[in-house]
Motif scaffolding. Structure first.
Motif, PDB file in Angstrom:
ATOM      1  N   THR A 196       0.849  -1.194   0.000  1.00 35.54           N
ATOM      2  CA  THR A 196       0.000   0.000   0.000  1.00 35.54           C
ATOM      3  C   THR A 196       0.885   1.244   0.000  1.00 35.54           C
ATOM      4  O   THR A 196       1.835   1.347   0.786  1.00 35.54           O
ATOM      5  CB  THR A 196      -0.918  -0.006   1.234  1.00 35.54           C
ATOM      6  N   ILE A 197       0.569   2.177  -0.878  1.00 33.12           N
ATOM      7  CA  ILE A 197       1.394   3.381  -1.031  1.00 33.12           C
ATOM      8  C   ILE A 197       0.604   4.620  -0.599  1.00 33.12           C
ATOM      9  O   ILE A 197      -0.623   4.637  -0.638  1.00 33.12           O
ATOM     10  CB  ILE A 197       1.871   3.549  -2.488  1.00 33.12           C
ATOM     11  N   ASP A 227      -7.818  -0.505   5.559  1.00 35.05           N
ATOM     12  CA  ASP A 227      -7.470  -0.833   6.943  1.00 35.05           C
ATOM     13  C   ASP A 227      -6.600   0.259   7.560  1.00 35.05           C
ATOM     14  O   ASP A 227      -6.806   0.659   8.713  1.00 35.05           O
ATOM     15  CB  ASP A 227      -6.736  -2.179   7.000  1.00 35.05           C
ATOM     16  N   ILE A 228      -5.617   0.735   6.799  1.00 33.78           N
ATOM     17  CA  ILE A 228      -4.733   1.791   7.310  1.00 33.78           C
ATOM     18  C   ILE A 228      -5.524   3.073   7.549  1.00 33.78           C
ATOM     19  O   ILE A 228      -5.380   3.729   8.584  1.00 33.78           O
ATOM     20  CB  ILE A 228      -3.561   2.034   6.326  1.00 33.78           C
ATOM     21  N   ALA A 229      -6.379   3.412   6.576  1.00 33.31           N
ATOM     22  CA  ALA A 229      -7.194   4.624   6.715  1.00 33.31           C
ATOM     23  C   ALA A 229      -8.124   4.511   7.925  1.00 33.31           C
ATOM     24  O   ALA A 229      -8.303   5.475   8.693  1.00 33.31           O
ATOM     25  CB  ALA A 229      -7.998   4.863   5.437  1.00 33.31           C
ATOM     26  N   SER A 230      -8.724   3.337   8.105  1.00 31.76           N
ATOM     27  CA  SER A 230      -9.645   3.132   9.236  1.00 31.76           C
ATOM     28  C   SER A 230      -8.931   3.263  10.579  1.00 31.76           C
ATOM     29  O   SER A 230      -9.527   3.692  11.571  1.00 31.76           O
ATOM     30  CB  SER A 230     -10.302   1.755   9.137  1.00 31.76           C
ATOM     31  N   SER A 231      -7.638   2.898  10.596  1.00 36.80           N
ATOM     32  CA  SER A 231      -6.891   2.920  11.860  1.00 36.80           C
ATOM     33  C   SER A 231      -6.515   4.335  12.301  1.00 36.80           C
ATOM     34  O   SER A 231      -6.178   4.551  13.468  1.00 36.80           O
ATOM     35  CB  SER A 231      -5.623   2.064  11.741  1.00 36.80           C
ATOM     36  N   VAL A 272      -8.752   2.561  -2.771  1.00 34.00           N
ATOM     37  CA  VAL A 272      -8.138   3.892  -2.656  1.00 34.00           C
ATOM     38  C   VAL A 272      -8.913   4.703  -1.628  1.00 34.00           C
ATOM     39  O   VAL A 272     -10.146   4.693  -1.606  1.00 34.00           O
ATOM     40  CB  VAL A 272      -8.145   4.634  -4.019  1.00 34.00           C
ATOM     41  N   VAL A 273      -8.173   5.414  -0.771  1.00 33.70           N
ATOM     42  CA  VAL A 273      -8.765   6.371   0.164  1.00 33.70           C
ATOM     43  C   VAL A 273      -8.025   7.690   0.001  1.00 33.70           C
ATOM     44  O   VAL A 273      -6.791   7.717  -0.053  1.00 33.70           O
ATOM     45  CB  VAL A 273      -8.673   5.895   1.629  1.00 33.70           C
ATOM     46  N   LEU A 289       2.460   6.015   7.223  1.00 36.42           N
ATOM     47  CA  LEU A 289       3.681   5.219   7.066  1.00 36.42           C
ATOM     48  C   LEU A 289       3.901   4.321   8.284  1.00 36.42           C
ATOM     49  O   LEU A 289       4.279   3.154   8.146  1.00 36.42           O
ATOM     50  CB  LEU A 289       4.897   6.135   6.862  1.00 36.42           C
ATOM     51  N   ARG A 290       3.655   4.855   9.474  1.00 33.21           N
ATOM     52  CA  ARG A 290       3.825   4.048  10.692  1.00 33.21           C
ATOM     53  C   ARG A 290       2.808   2.913  10.765  1.00 33.21           C
ATOM     54  O   ARG A 290       3.057   1.884  11.397  1.00 33.21           O
ATOM     55  CB  ARG A 290       3.705   4.939  11.935  1.00 33.21           C
ATOM     56  N   LYS A 291       1.669   3.087  10.098  1.00 35.15           N
ATOM     57  CA  LYS A 291       0.624   2.057  10.107  1.00 35.15           C
ATOM     58  C   LYS A 291       0.833   0.993   9.024  1.00 35.15           C
ATOM     59  O   LYS A 291       0.024   0.075   8.901  1.00 35.15           O
ATOM     60  CB  LYS A 291      -0.747   2.704   9.916  1.00 35.15           C
TER      61      LYS A 291
END
Length: 470
Positions: free
Chosen positions: A6-7, A31-35, A84-85, A104-106
């Protein structure tokens, strides 16, 4: 570079502004966006429908980073073909970097130049020529260059190439099939139909190749060199065209010692005007270098404007003949250039002198002649219309395919060369196995344009020219 992770990247220009857009794409985008995103509705982004927008906050633990809008695009119905988000946040540099670092940390990684569009190509959302048109669209700075990019991005050029390739591929398959039945001496590919196809492909390729001359200048702007003797008003004309004091103007001959360039748009077409040093014999080393550069710019220009003082010709005599001789020298030195001959300072002439001037200008053959006053602006619009008429915009208005990319141009030239070999083989009544070799090469060059045939080096070179975030 892998294309399964994921970029993340800033999709809007760097720097502070009202808003900024940060884009995530890949398997873990939702998932990253939700977190990091907490919706005011309390629902997770991964549970939302595609093509929806949600108000909420970006949070780093308990700390609120910003209030944002989150746009959700689920695969395959997104620009990249992946999940995409996009976060629309406030345009503070600090906020932008905080959100990116948080993603990036996620588990995301920074996108490379053009990687979102590269993924769109790899996932079949667009072909290679359409992907290249995205970069052209971003870079377009005139109506003409914008229209060319839009046409190519919508697939006008690639669909024409694909149609030709498909027809040629069908015949290639039949000819290859004949090789399997060589002992039976059967003919699956109708030679008359094949000849008609080769003639059609040759005609289309030549048309596309010829269109590159127009497409290249429409895309990049048409260079116009303003030349003439010192103190005839070249810098004044440049200022009149640009409607600003771009060049220094004085009564001292040789004021302009280097070239001055600027661009304007006329009728949706970009023109790059180049004010040059006056052409004359000089012992001044610096001025001499400027005059050398004048001839270099004339060589590079698409159009050359030769400017002279109208009072010189209207008075007749030796100086008048000298000006006409200089015009002939320019015509002979650059026979392929479009030449516009301009008589400047007509505002200082009497009616009788204007009549004499018109008689003298009638002797200038093979060039457009215009009388104007750069100082007052009289005749400047006529010059602009004349320049616009030199551009073949008919094909653009008629929505015809125009080639603007040098890579496509090179591939078309190579494809035409192979098609001409096929034609020569047909004329010489060569066997199908020999024809098949040249057909395969032509198909290869067609495939290079659309990306049906590509390699990592080619893709790397193309997408390296994109901006980060696109």
């Amino acid at each position: 570079m892998t294309h399964t992770d994921t970029i993340v990247a800033l999709a809007t220009p760097a720097g502070a502004g009202a808003i900024a857009i940060i884009r995530l794409s890949g398997e873990q985008a939702l998932d990253i966006a939700s977190s990091v995103f907490v919706s005011v509705s309390g629902k997770k982004l991964s549970q939302q429908k595609t093509h929806t927008i949600h108000l909420g906050h970006i949070k780093d633990g308990d700390r609120v980073v910003d209030e944002v809008l989150a746009s959700v695009f689920k695969n395959p119905n997104s620009y990249t073909g992946e999940d995409v988000v996009e976060f629309s946040c406030h345009g503070s540099n600090y906020i932008q970097q905080e959100i990116i670092q948080l993603c990036l940390r996620k588990g995301a990684r920074m996108a490379q130049a053009g990687e979102f569009t590269l993924r769109a190509f790899l996932n079949g959302k667009m072909d290679l020529s359409q992907a290249e048109a995205v970069a052209d669209l971003i870079a377009s700075d005139s109506e003409a260059s914008h229209q060319l990019a839009i046409q190519q991005m919508r697939g006008g050029f690639s669909s024409e190439i694909k149609a030709l390739r498909e027809q040629l591929l069908n015949f290639a398959s039949l000819i290859e099939l004949e090789l399997d039945f060589a002992e039976e001496d059967v003919e699956f590919a109708n030679r008359d139909e094949f000849q008609a196809l080769i003639s059609k492909i040759t005609h289309v390729l030549k048309r596309l190749i010829d269109s590159f001359a127009t497409g290249n200048v429409l895309k990049n702007g048409i260079p116009v060199a303003i030349v003439g003797e010192p103190n005839v008003g070249k810098s004044t004309l440049l200022n009149a065209l640009l409607n600003e004091e771009r060049a220094i103007v004085s009564d001292i001959a040789g004021t302009t010692r280097d070239t001055i360039e600027d661009e304007i748009t006329i009728g949706g077409v970009g023109f790059r005007f180049i004010d040059t040093a006056g052409i004359r014999e000089t012992t001044d080393t610096i001025e001499g270098l400027g005059i050398q550069k004048t001839f270099q710019k004339m060589e590079q220009a698409q159009v050359v404007i030769y400017l002279f003082d109208a009072t010189v010709i209207s008075n007749g005599g030796e100086k008048s003949q000298s000006v006409l001789q200089e015009i002939e020298k320019v015509k002979n030195k650059f026979p392929q250039k479009t030449l516009v001959v301009i008589a400047n300072k007509v505002d200082t002439l009497s009616e009788e002198e204007i009549k004499k001037l018109q008689v003298s200008l009638s002797a200038v053959e093979g060039s457009q002649t215009i009388s104007l006053s750069a100082k007052t602006g009289q005749g400047v619009e006529t010059l602009k219309n004349t320049l616009l008429n030199f551009v073949n915009t008919g094909a653009l208005r008629n929505n015809e395919t125009i080639v603007t990319n040098s890579r496509h141009y090179d591939a078309l030239l190579k494809a035409l060369e192979e098609i001409q070999k096929v034609q020569a083989g047909i004329d010489a009544n060569l066997s199908g196995d020999l024809l098949a070799i040249d057909i395969r090469q032509a198909l290869y060059h067609f495939g290079e344009i659309t990306g049906e045939i590509s390699n990592d080096d080619l893709l790397g070179n193309i997408f390296a020219n994109f901006c980060i975030g696109k």
